[in-house]
Design an enzyme around this catalytic site. Structure first.
Site, short mmCIF file in Angstrom:
data_model
loop_
_atom_site.label_atom_id
_atom_site.label_comp_id
_atom_site.label_asym_id
_atom_site.label_seq_id
_atom_site.Cartn_x
_atom_site.Cartn_y
_atom_site.Cartn_z
N MET A 33 0.83 -1.20 0.00
CA MET A 33 0.00 0.00 0.00
C MET A 33 0.87 1.26 0.00
SD MET A 33 -2.94 1.13 2.73
CE MET A 33 -3.96 -0.27 2.28
N SER A 94 4.68 -6.51 1.74
CA SER A 94 3.67 -6.00 2.66
C SER A 94 2.29 -6.50 2.23
CB SER A 94 3.74 -4.47 2.73
OG SER A 94 3.01 -3.99 3.84
N GLN A 95 1.35 -5.59 1.99
CA GLN A 95 0.00 -6.01 1.61
C GLN A 95 -0.01 -6.88 0.36
OE1 GLN A 95 -3.92 -3.52 2.01
NE2 GLN A 95 -3.11 -3.14 -0.02
N ASP A 207 9.73 -4.46 13.33
CA ASP A 207 8.63 -3.84 12.58
C ASP A 207 7.79 -2.92 13.46
OD1 ASP A 207 6.55 -3.30 10.71
OD2 ASP A 207 6.93 -5.23 9.76
N HIS A 263 10.03 -2.42 8.97
CA HIS A 263 9.22 -2.93 7.87
C HIS A 263 9.84 -2.66 6.49
CE1 HIS A 263 5.50 -4.54 6.33
NE2 HIS A 263 5.27 -3.48 5.59
#
Length: 281
Positions: A33, A94-95, A207, A263
């Site tokens: 994202m 990630s997403q 993270d 992250h």
């Protein structure tokens, strides 16, 4: 003379088939994202890195948004890509990690061979990015505010998972509860995921974006509170093998990797050593 020409053409064709079948497996990558397919500081550099390390590899960086509605579009695009028809490796950031898992579960053709999730939130999130910080009370207050409208906002509803109210999550989550078999069991989801050669899960040990970070390894908060956590092996998903995670692990097809960073903060060398050399070559 004509017969010799036919033999030459047949031989050339066979050589091409052998070369093509033995060439590098194509790679599909999906950004997280707020990112894009071709950002030179993120996905653009990852694409070039893979192409450099895996000579001759076809790397497709998905030019898609961050909505779950895009998954159907991605499935169509992959199915129409002639370079992917014999199979491909997938790397989601990630997403993009859980979105590509949805592709593996819902769209088995063309076949996904290895699925590599780099910081994907497979059990969802329950927290504000970069919180907890210096003020845990404030972070908890922000989380409660976010929780009020979590399942109204489409973006939040895609990955928000409230452990204080598991029933509401199961009923209202528009994406995660479906692919995690929280409402009902879709046998096809499980059988499709079991077609993977490898499922690779990367967790970032420092993270501050994904809360809890254990979600990146299919861990999460115990129901009814937001302090104590369970591991993938203690989760209903694993114990009841709803997705096939236990079967994948029992057959040596799940790899847990970690980076002692925040992250998506990894070096090129880490990515080469742990991802490219082991799963994309």
């Amino acid at each position: 003379m004509a017969d010799n020409m036919k033999l030459l053409l047949i031989s050339s064709f066979l050589c091409f088939v052998v070369y093509a079948s033995n060439g590098p497996v194509p790679v599909v990558i999906w950004h997280g994202m707020g990112d894009s397919c071709c950002n030179p500081l993120s996905m653009g550099s990852i694409k070039k890195l893979i192409e450099k390390q895996v000579t001759g590899a076809y790397v497709r960086s998905l030019e898609i948004g961050s909505s779950i509605e895009e998954i159907t579009m991605v499935c169509s695009k992959l199915a129409a890509d002639p370079k992917l028809q014999d199979g491909y490796n997938a790397v989601g950031f990630s997403q993009g990690g859980q979105f590509l898992r949805a592709v593996a579960q819902r769209c088995p053709s063309p076949p996904m061979l290895n699925l590599i999730s780099v910081g994907g939130q497979h059990q969802g999130v329950f927290g504000f990015p970069h919180c907890p910080g210096g003020n845990e009370t404030l972070c908890e207050y922000v989380r409660k505010l976010l929780n009020i409208g979590a399942y109204i906002s489409l973006v939040q509803a895609e990955y928000w998972h409230d452990p204080l109210n598991e029933q509401e999550y199961a009923e209202k989550s528009v994406f995660l509860a479906d692919i995690n078999q929280e409402r009902s069991v879709n046998a096809t989801y499980k059988s499709n995921l079991l077609k993977l050669k490898n499922l690779v899960l990367v967790k970032f040990l420092q993270d501050t974006m994904v809360i809890p970070k254990e979600s990146e390894w299919f861990g999460y908060y115990n129901p009814g509170q937001d302090k104590k956590l369970y591991t993938m092996f203690e989760s209903p998903l694993y114990i009841h093998d709803k997705l096939g995670l236990k079967t994948l692990n029992d057959t040596g097809r799940i790899t847990f990797l970690s980076s002692d960073t925040d992250h998506l903060q990894f070096t090129e060398q880490w990515f080469i050593d742990n991802i490219v050399n082991k799963f994309l070559m």
